[in-house]
Design a protein around this motif. Structure first.
Motif, short mmCIF file in Angstrom:
data_model
loop_
_atom_site.label_atom_id
_atom_site.label_comp_id
_atom_site.label_asym_id
_atom_site.label_seq_id
_atom_site.Cartn_x
_atom_site.Cartn_y
_atom_site.Cartn_z
N PRO A 35 -3.20 45.71 67.14
CA PRO A 35 -1.75 45.69 66.87
C PRO A 35 -1.35 44.73 65.77
O PRO A 35 -0.51 45.04 64.92
CB PRO A 35 -1.15 45.28 68.22
CG PRO A 35 -2.16 45.73 69.23
CD PRO A 35 -3.48 45.49 68.57
N SER A 36 -1.96 43.55 65.76
CA SER A 36 -1.63 42.56 64.74
C SER A 36 -2.12 43.00 63.37
O SER A 36 -1.45 42.81 62.35
CB SER A 36 -2.24 41.21 65.11
OG SER A 36 -1.86 40.22 64.18
N GLN A 37 -3.31 43.61 63.30
CA GLN A 37 -3.84 44.10 62.03
C GLN A 37 -2.95 45.21 61.47
O GLN A 37 -2.67 45.26 60.26
CB GLN A 37 -5.27 44.60 62.23
CG GLN A 37 -6.26 43.48 62.55
CD GLN A 37 -7.62 44.00 62.98
OE1 GLN A 37 -7.77 45.17 63.32
NE2 GLN A 37 -8.62 43.14 62.97
N VAL A 38 -2.51 46.11 62.34
CA VAL A 38 -1.62 47.18 61.91
C VAL A 38 -0.29 46.61 61.43
O VAL A 38 0.25 47.04 60.40
CB VAL A 38 -1.39 48.19 63.06
CG1 VAL A 38 -0.21 49.11 62.75
CG2 VAL A 38 -2.65 49.02 63.30
N ALA A 39 0.24 45.63 62.16
CA ALA A 39 1.52 45.03 61.78
C ALA A 39 1.46 44.43 60.38
O ALA A 39 2.37 44.63 59.56
CB ALA A 39 1.93 43.97 62.80
N ASP A 40 0.39 43.69 60.08
CA ASP A 40 0.27 43.09 58.75
C ASP A 40 0.16 44.15 57.67
O ASP A 40 0.78 44.03 56.59
CB ASP A 40 -0.96 42.17 58.71
CG ASP A 40 -0.72 40.84 59.41
OD1 ASP A 40 0.44 40.42 59.48
OD2 ASP A 40 -1.69 40.24 59.88
N ALA A 41 -0.62 45.20 57.92
CA ALA A 41 -0.79 46.26 56.92
C ALA A 41 0.54 46.98 56.66
O ALA A 41 0.88 47.28 55.51
CB ALA A 41 -1.86 47.25 57.38
N VAL A 42 1.29 47.25 57.72
CA VAL A 42 2.57 47.95 57.57
C VAL A 42 3.57 47.08 56.82
O VAL A 42 4.31 47.56 55.95
CB VAL A 42 3.12 48.38 58.95
CG1 VAL A 42 4.55 48.90 58.82
CG2 VAL A 42 2.23 49.45 59.58
N VAL A 43 3.62 45.80 57.17
CA VAL A 43 4.53 44.87 56.49
C VAL A 43 4.23 44.82 54.99
O VAL A 43 5.13 44.89 54.15
CB VAL A 43 4.43 43.45 57.11
CG1 VAL A 43 5.05 42.41 56.18
CG2 VAL A 43 5.13 43.41 58.46
N ILE A 44 2.95 44.72 54.63
CA ILE A 44 2.56 44.64 53.21
C ILE A 44 2.90 45.95 52.50
O ILE A 44 3.45 45.95 51.38
CB ILE A 44 1.07 44.32 53.09
CG1 ILE A 44 0.80 42.89 53.59
CG2 ILE A 44 0.59 44.47 51.65
CD1 ILE A 44 -0.67 42.56 53.76
N ALA A 45 2.58 47.08 53.11
CA ALA A 45 2.88 48.38 52.49
C ALA A 45 4.38 48.56 52.31
O ALA A 45 4.83 49.05 51.26
CB ALA A 45 2.31 49.51 53.35
N ARG A 46 5.15 48.15 53.29
CA ARG A 46 6.61 48.25 53.19
C ARG A 46 7.12 47.37 52.06
O ARG A 46 7.95 47.79 51.25
CB ARG A 46 7.23 47.82 54.52
CG ARG A 46 8.75 47.68 54.50
CD ARG A 46 9.46 49.01 54.40
NE ARG A 46 10.89 48.84 54.19
CZ ARG A 46 11.74 49.84 54.06
NH1 ARG A 46 11.32 51.10 54.12
NH2 ARG A 46 13.02 49.62 53.86
N TYR A 47 6.64 46.15 51.99
CA TYR A 47 7.12 45.19 50.99
C TYR A 47 6.77 45.64 49.58
O TYR A 47 7.56 45.45 48.65
CB TYR A 47 6.50 43.82 51.27
CG TYR A 47 7.22 42.66 50.62
CD1 TYR A 47 8.33 42.08 51.22
CD2 TYR A 47 6.78 42.15 49.40
CE1 TYR A 47 8.99 41.01 50.63
CE2 TYR A 47 7.42 41.08 48.80
CZ TYR A 47 8.54 40.52 49.42
OH TYR A 47 9.19 39.47 48.82
N LEU A 48 5.61 46.25 49.40
CA LEU A 48 5.16 46.67 48.07
C LEU A 48 5.53 48.10 47.74
O LEU A 48 5.31 48.56 46.62
CB LEU A 48 3.64 46.51 47.97
CG LEU A 48 3.09 45.09 48.12
CD1 LEU A 48 1.57 45.11 48.08
CD2 LEU A 48 3.65 44.16 47.05
N GLY A 49 6.08 48.84 48.72
CA GLY A 49 6.41 50.24 48.48
C GLY A 49 5.17 51.09 48.32
O GLY A 49 5.15 52.05 47.54
N ALA A 50 4.11 50.76 49.06
CA ALA A 50 2.84 51.47 48.94
C ALA A 50 2.66 52.47 50.07
O ALA A 50 3.31 52.38 51.12
CB ALA A 50 1.68 50.46 48.96
#
Length: 405
Positions: free
Chosen positions: A92-107
């Motif tokens: 869950p924590s790994q997914v949360a970090d990946a989603v946050v980064i993708a959201r922030y960068l628009g990826a």
């Protein structure tokens, strides 16, 4: 000697013997009775504490919401890939970090693979998790792709090591420049501590995105969760038939026991856990599940006091044993996670991410009966103290409370 004197002497000696016996009996009976009263008092107080702790409180509601600017998720400036590692408690924590980064960068976020503990062990995301649920939960947050486009896959990604609970500053300073230079990144999660909590230096939108990803996106696929559910139902039936409680204990003989911070114990052995549960008043009729996969002689103290103690070897359905036990597939830990998240009582004998992640699932579901072993010399004090209730619950200092209302 006059017969009357002889008779008087005998009567006198007999009287003193009887008096001495009465004094002796009165002295020891009084001590024994007092001791019996003390033990009864401690047991009654312990049982009173156990009985008044509800197995389930009201489940919490999600506080997060999807971002207002959902159109950002429809555009993609590049691709983010990552792998899930180290067991379901980390996912869950790994997914949360990946989603946050993708959201922030628009990826665009590419579905991760799942790596095993041995080199080369790898499985697809959909073998363990419900892909449709994952994609639906992130609609309007990030764009999710099942795989990379052929043109992108032919290139090498830039690998970025990401700390748990990644901050906006880290994204701006360390990740964004690499993403602008090569719009294809591979994230490698880093857990420098036992905590999987989120950071305070992220804006409200990113915190909301992290909460959604951590608690609302991952769901074990039905074919896998059915094994754990079958085991849970059996354990619940055994405990309810005896009007007892179903206790799940995270304790494994292969786990090395290291000293925690400030000299505190980081784990407890089997005998210490048994003594702890006895001190709280849990009786021999309690049903106990231990996360140890196979029976080991070191578990004998548990079996001696709690005859209804079970491992996965005892409970996994016969038709699924070959798939689950000893295969290195990671399903053993998934089952542990599911059972520990749904038991009446959870006892983490080992500090770490598994304990914290299970606590988060339990808190969200209203299953707050989490008891942490501790060393207490005075059993009477321990029986009436609430200090062994997890601080995640008593102090509400778990990230689950900031993500749920």
């Amino acid at each position: 000697m006059d017969p009357r004197q002889i008779l008087a002497s005998v009567l006198t000696i007999t009287m003193f013997l009887m008096l001495g016996n009465m004094i002796k009996r009165d002295h020891f009976d009084t001590i024994e009775a007092r001791h019996r009263v003390d033990l009864t008092t401690v047991e009654e107080r312990s049982l009173a504490w156990v009985s008044r702790q509800p197995a389930r409180t009201q489940a919490l509601k999600p506080c997060w919401g999807k971002p207002v600017s959902e159109e950002d998720a429809e555009q993609s400036n590049g691709y983010i890939t990552f792998s899930l590692r180290s067991g379901p408690e980390y996912h869950p924590s790994q997914v949360a970090d990946a989603v946050v980064i993708a959201r922030y960068l628009g990826a665009t976020l590419v579905l991760p693979d799942i790596r095993g503990s041995k080199p080369g062990e790898k499985r697809n995301f959909q073998e363990l998790y419900d892909v449709d649920k994952f994609i639906r939960s992130l609609e309007g947050v990030v764009k999710v792709a099942s795989e990379l486009p052929a043109g992108v896959a032919a290139r090498l990604p830039t690998v970025i090591r990401v700390p748990n609970g990644v901050s906006e500053d880290f994204i701006n300073e360390q990740i964004r420049p690499a993403f602008l230079a090569n719009n294809y990144l591979k994230l490698a999660s880093s857990f420098p501590s036992a905590s999987v909590g989120m950071r305070e230096d992220r804006n409200d939108e990113l915190e909301s995105v992290a909460c959604l990803a951590m608690f609302g996106s991952l769901e074990i696929k039905p074919a896998v969760s059915k094994v754990a559910d079958t085991m849970i139902q059996r354990l619940q039936m055994l405990s309810r038939n005896l009007h007892s409680q179903f206790i799940a204990i995270d304790i494994r003989t292969e786990q090395s026991c290291k000293e925690g911070k400030a000299g505190k114990k980081a784990c407890y052995d089997v005998q210490e856990v048994v003594d702890f549960l006895r001190m709280l008043g849990f009786g021999k009729d309690s049903t106990v599940y231990v996360t140890q996969t196979w029976w080991d002689e070191t578990l004998s103290p548990l079996k001696e006091y709690f005859p209804r103690t079970y491992t996965k070897d005892d409970l996994v359905p016969a038709e699924r044993r070959g798939e689950v036990l000893g295969t290195g597939s990671g399903l053993e830990r998934v089952i542990d996670f599911q059972i520990c998240s749904k038991s009446d009582v959870f006892v983490p004998a080992v500090a770490g991410v598994f304990y914290e992640s299970v606590a988060g699932k339990r808190i969200a579901a209203g299953l707050t009966k989490i008891l942490v072993p501790r060393q207490v010399d005075d059993a009477t004090y321990a029986a009436t103290s609430d200090e062994f209730v997890s601080s995640y619950v008593s102090k509400k200092n778990h990230v689950a409370y900031s993500c749920h209302c």
